[in-house]
Design an enzyme around this catalytic site. Sequence first.
Site, short mmCIF file in Angstrom:
data_model
loop_
_atom_site.label_atom_id
_atom_site.label_comp_id
_atom_site.label_asym_id
_atom_site.label_seq_id
_atom_site.Cartn_x
_atom_site.Cartn_y
_atom_site.Cartn_z
CG HIS A 68 -89.00 -14.20 42.88
ND1 HIS A 68 -89.97 -13.30 43.27
CD2 HIS A 68 -88.74 -14.96 43.97
CE1 HIS A 68 -90.28 -13.51 44.55
NE2 HIS A 68 -89.54 -14.50 44.99
CG ASP A 69 -85.62 -14.98 35.36
OD1 ASP A 69 -86.38 -14.19 34.75
OD2 ASP A 69 -84.78 -15.67 34.76
CB VAL A 72 -92.49 -15.22 36.40
CG1 VAL A 72 -93.37 -14.33 35.51
CG2 VAL A 72 -93.04 -15.28 37.82
CD GLU A 89 -91.06 -11.60 34.52
OE1 GLU A 89 -90.33 -12.10 35.41
OE2 GLU A 89 -91.03 -11.98 33.34
N PRO A 164 -94.93 -18.93 45.15
CG PRO A 164 -93.22 -20.15 46.15
CD PRO A 164 -93.61 -19.52 44.85
CG HIS A 194 -86.52 -19.89 52.85
ND1 HIS A 194 -87.84 -20.21 53.07
CD2 HIS A 194 -86.50 -19.22 51.65
CE1 HIS A 194 -88.58 -19.76 52.06
NE2 HIS A 194 -87.80 -19.16 51.20
CB THR A 195 -80.20 -22.16 55.33
OG1 THR A 195 -79.39 -22.27 56.50
CG2 THR A 195 -79.31 -22.16 54.11
CG ASP A 246 -80.51 -20.54 59.87
OD1 ASP A 246 -80.75 -20.67 61.08
OD2 ASP A 246 -79.63 -21.18 59.27
CB THR A 249 -75.79 -21.15 60.83
OG1 THR A 249 -76.74 -21.99 60.16
CG2 THR A 249 -75.29 -21.86 62.09
#
Length: 326
Positions: A68-69, A72, A89, A164, A194-195, A246, A249
Site C-alpha cells: 500500500h505504501d 501511493v 493516507e 486494486p 495472499h497465501t 488461503d 496453508t
Amino acid sequence: MENRSKIVVSLVLLPLLLTTISAQSTKLTPNFYKTTCPNVESIVRSAVQKKFQQTFVTAPATLRLFFHDCFVRGCDASILLATGNGNGEKDHPDDISLAGDGFDTVIKAKAAVDSNPQCRHKVSCADILALATRDVTGGPFYTVELGRRDGRISTKASVQRQLPGPNFKLDQLNSMFARHGLSQTDMIALSGAHTIGFAHCGRFSKRIFNFSPRNTIDPTLNFRYALQLRQMCPRNVDPRIAINMDPTTPRTFDNAYYKNLQQGMGLFRSDQVLFSDPRSRGTVNLFASSNAAFHNAFVAAITKLGRVGVLTGKQGEIRRDCTRPN
C-alpha cells in the site's frame, strides 16, 4: 572553429552528464548502510522476529503495508505518517483496514535501530519497512536494495484510485500495475502474497450472497467453499471479522494460493480472475506446479516493487519518528 564547437558541445552535454552521475550515485544498493549502520539488517530481523512471535498477523500486515505504501506516492513510508487531522493516507477507506501490527512492526524495528548509537537517525523508515517485509513473510530470502528516503507528505486524496479493488478484472489489474513498471507476471506473483493474507467479510460478501439476480453465489467460486464462507461470514456479521485468504496453508508462504485458484477457491474476484481469464491462467498453472517458480517470480516482482517512486538523497529525509516528519 573546431575547438569552439567542442567547447559548445561539452557545455551542452555537461548538465546531462551531471544528471547521470547524480542518478547513479543515489541509486538503491544493498550496501547503502555499510559504513553508517553495518548491522542494520540483523537489527531489523531480530526486532521483526520478536514481533512475529507475539502474533502471526505481523506477517500479512507488514507485507500489505509495504504494498500500500509503494503504490501511493512510491516506497517512501508516507503510509506511516499520522497527520493528526484524519487526512493522511492511512485514513483513506482503502487503508483503514490495514492491521496495526504492520505499523507496530516498523515502529519497533526503527526503535531497535536507533538504540544503536552508530545507527541512530541514519536509517530511513522506508528502508526499515522494506527489510521488515522481507524478514516477516517466512518466504524466500532475497537481497533488499537500500537507500530510500522518507517522504514528508501524506494525504487521503493521494490514495484515491491507486490501489486494486477486490472485484478488479484482469485488464484493470494489469493497467494499475503497469503504471508502476510491473508486468502481468509480476502482478500474479505479488498476488501470491495472499497465501498468508486475511480479508474482512465485507470485501467479498456479494460473491456469496447476492452476486446477481440469477446467481446468489458467484459461479466462478467453488460452491462448497462458498458455503463454508457463508458459515464463517454470515449476513450482518461484525465487519471487523476477518478470515484467511488461503484456506489450506494460511501460515505458510507457499504456492497453495495458485492451487486454490485452480479449484475455484480465490477469495476475491480479483484473485479468481487470474485463473478464469485464459490470458493469465498459464502463469497460475506454472506457479501452482512449482513452488520454486513462484518464489523466484515473487523475489523479482517485490524487488521491482521496492523501486517504485523512491526518494533518494535530498529528495526526502530520514525521519526520527516514523509517524511524523522531522
